[in-house]
Design an enzyme around this catalytic site. Structure first.
Site, PDB file in Angstrom:
ATOM      1  N   CYS A  23      25.603  65.533  87.185  1.00 15.87           N
ATOM      2  CA  CYS A  23      24.046  65.079  86.822  1.00 15.87           C
ATOM      3  C   CYS A  23      23.236  65.706  87.606  1.00 15.87           C
ATOM      4  CB  CYS A  23      24.112  63.590  86.429  1.00 15.87           C
ATOM      5  SG  CYS A  23      22.571  63.029  86.081  1.00 15.87           S
ATOM      6  N   CYS A  26      20.784  62.822  88.672  1.00 17.58           N
ATOM      7  CA  CYS A  26      21.459  62.120  89.600  1.00 17.58           C
ATOM      8  C   CYS A  26      21.135  62.738  91.248  1.00 17.58           C
ATOM      9  CB  CYS A  26      22.768  61.830  89.593  1.00 17.58           C
ATOM     10  SG  CYS A  26      23.052  61.081  87.976  1.00 17.58           S
TER      11      CYS A  26
END
Length: 421
Positions: A23, A26
């Site tokens: 991600c 993230c």
């Protein structure tokens, strides 16, 4: 990375991030998350910070209702509070400290009340003793503590300018004024608080629009970069609160990029627009809005249905949205990295073009062979037609030859046969 069960067992309060290794958001949050942990630790907060790979512990992610990454939750006993605010250090730390404390905080003195009034743009306070309304207030605060603070106080802390119609009461202080909750007029306490937790006039961005949509606000009226329009909307928000507060939220937005993507079109700057959050329709004034009366007329035309609605959430608009998002994604990739865009989109298009060229070439070759065969057949037919006229005279002379042959045969007959004849 930690185990949630051990994390819950070791701490009473925990701020947990569910992430995925692939991600991008993230990875962007990682340094912010480190600063959040350092800030809470240095301030002596009881909240402990951790994170978990949601892809490795998919069962745990499902248990906590994780649907995307990153997801931030504050674990408080058996409850898990979901964070939906901006992913900045200050906002996340403020969320953790707010939710970690009691749902309703006491204001024991007038000095504390004045301090909180200066600190918060919107302040909810319960005044009075024990009552069914206070029980509702506490239950509501436990649910909505993720958005704002809730306080309780005695009537003694109020300034002389504030007069309550009755006790107990729930009051919201904002925009330099105060408004009292009326169960018979405002409906449920939670819905009233959800609506009133915003100032009457806001600086609107994508996150604010999302929050307003969740509160059930039907119409959002805002302008884009025009002082005159902004001033008019501020006046309407203040002077016509009783008329439009139930259905409208007022504000302004910098630039028009977000609204262009929202309506899948181009609006000029400055503009005044009304967005219907329930069905994604929007309304534009048919003529320039230059006076307060014109703006009020425009708002009333939306409420009574006489204004022309555009957009919506129908099937055509959904297909249009898919096409618009695809186009926007491709354009953004090419703007940010032309080389990557050429590789991602140019290579597949090149392969598809070669395949189409090969198919078309093969079809044309087959067509050429068919044409050659047809030409050969036509030539053979022409040759046959030329041979037929040459054989025709022979066919006409055929009977005469047969007659001559018969005469020769008669001459060759025996004399006896002739006599017999």
């Amino acid at each position: 990375c930690i185990c949630v069960h051990s994390f819950r067992a070791s701490v009473v309060l925990g701020l947990l991030q569910f992430y995925a290794p692939w991600c991008g958001y993230c990875k962007k949050l990682e340094p912010v998350w480190y600063d959040v942990g350092a800030e809470l630790k240095s301030s002596g907060s009881p909240v402990r910070v951790g994170k978990m790979d949601g892809t490795a512990y998919s069962g745990m992610s499902s248990e906590f209702g994780v649907r995307g990454y990153p997801t931030i939750k504050l674990l408080k006993g058996d409850l898990a509070y979901n964070y939906k605010g901006p992913r900045t250090k200050d906002d996340i730390v403020e969320f953790a400290n707010r939710v970690a404390g009691p749902a309703v905080r006491a204001l024991p003195s007038k000095q504390m009340f004045d301090h909180m009034m200066k600190r918060h743009d919107v302040l909810f306070v319960y005044f009075g003793g024990e009552s069914p309304l206070k029980e509702k207030y506490i239950d509501m605060a436990a649910e909505l503590i993720v958005y704002t603070y809730f306080f309780s106080a005695s009537e003694d802390v109020l300034p002389e300018s504030v007069t309550l119609p009755e006790l107990p009461s729930v009051v919201v202080f904002k925009d330099g004024a105060y408004f009292t909750y009326d169960e018979y007029v405002d409906g449920g306490l939670s819905s009233w608080v959800n609506k009133e937790r915003f100032q009457s006039y806001l600086q609107i961005d994508g996150f604010t629009l999302y929050e307003l949509g969740e509160t059930g606000t039907v119409y959002i009226l805002y302008s884009t970069n025009l002082l005159t329009s902004t001033t008019l909307i501020q006046r309407v928000a203040k002077e016509y609160r009783e008329h439009f507060n139930r259905d409208f939220q007022f504000g302004h937005m910098d630039g028009n990029d977000y609204i262009n993507s929202l309506i899948m079109g181009e609006v000029s700057v400055p503009s005044i627009i009304i967005l219907n959050t329930s069905n994604e329709q929007y309304f534009l004034p048919s003529e320039p809005v230059e006076t307060l009366e014109q703006l009020v007329h425009f708002i009333n035309s939306v409420l009574d249905g006489s204004a022309q609605a555009q957009g919506g959430d129908g099937m055509f608009q959904r297909v249009k949205r898919v096409a618009f998002d695809a186009k926007s994604t491709i354009m953004s990739v090419f703007r940010s990295s032309p080389v990557l865009g050429c590789f991602l989109f140019g290579l597949p298009l090149g392969v598809i073009s070669l395949m189409c060229y090969g198919i078309c070439t093969a079809e044309s070759d087959d067509g050429q062979e068919d044409m050659e065969l047809m030409k050969r057949d036509d030539e053979e037919e022409e040759d046959d037609e030329e041979d037929e006229p040459r054989q025709a005279p022979g066919e006409l002379e055929g009977p005469e030859e047969d007659g001559e042959n018969e005469e020769e045969e008669e001459q060759e007959k025996n004399p006896d046969d002739k006599k017999a004849d």
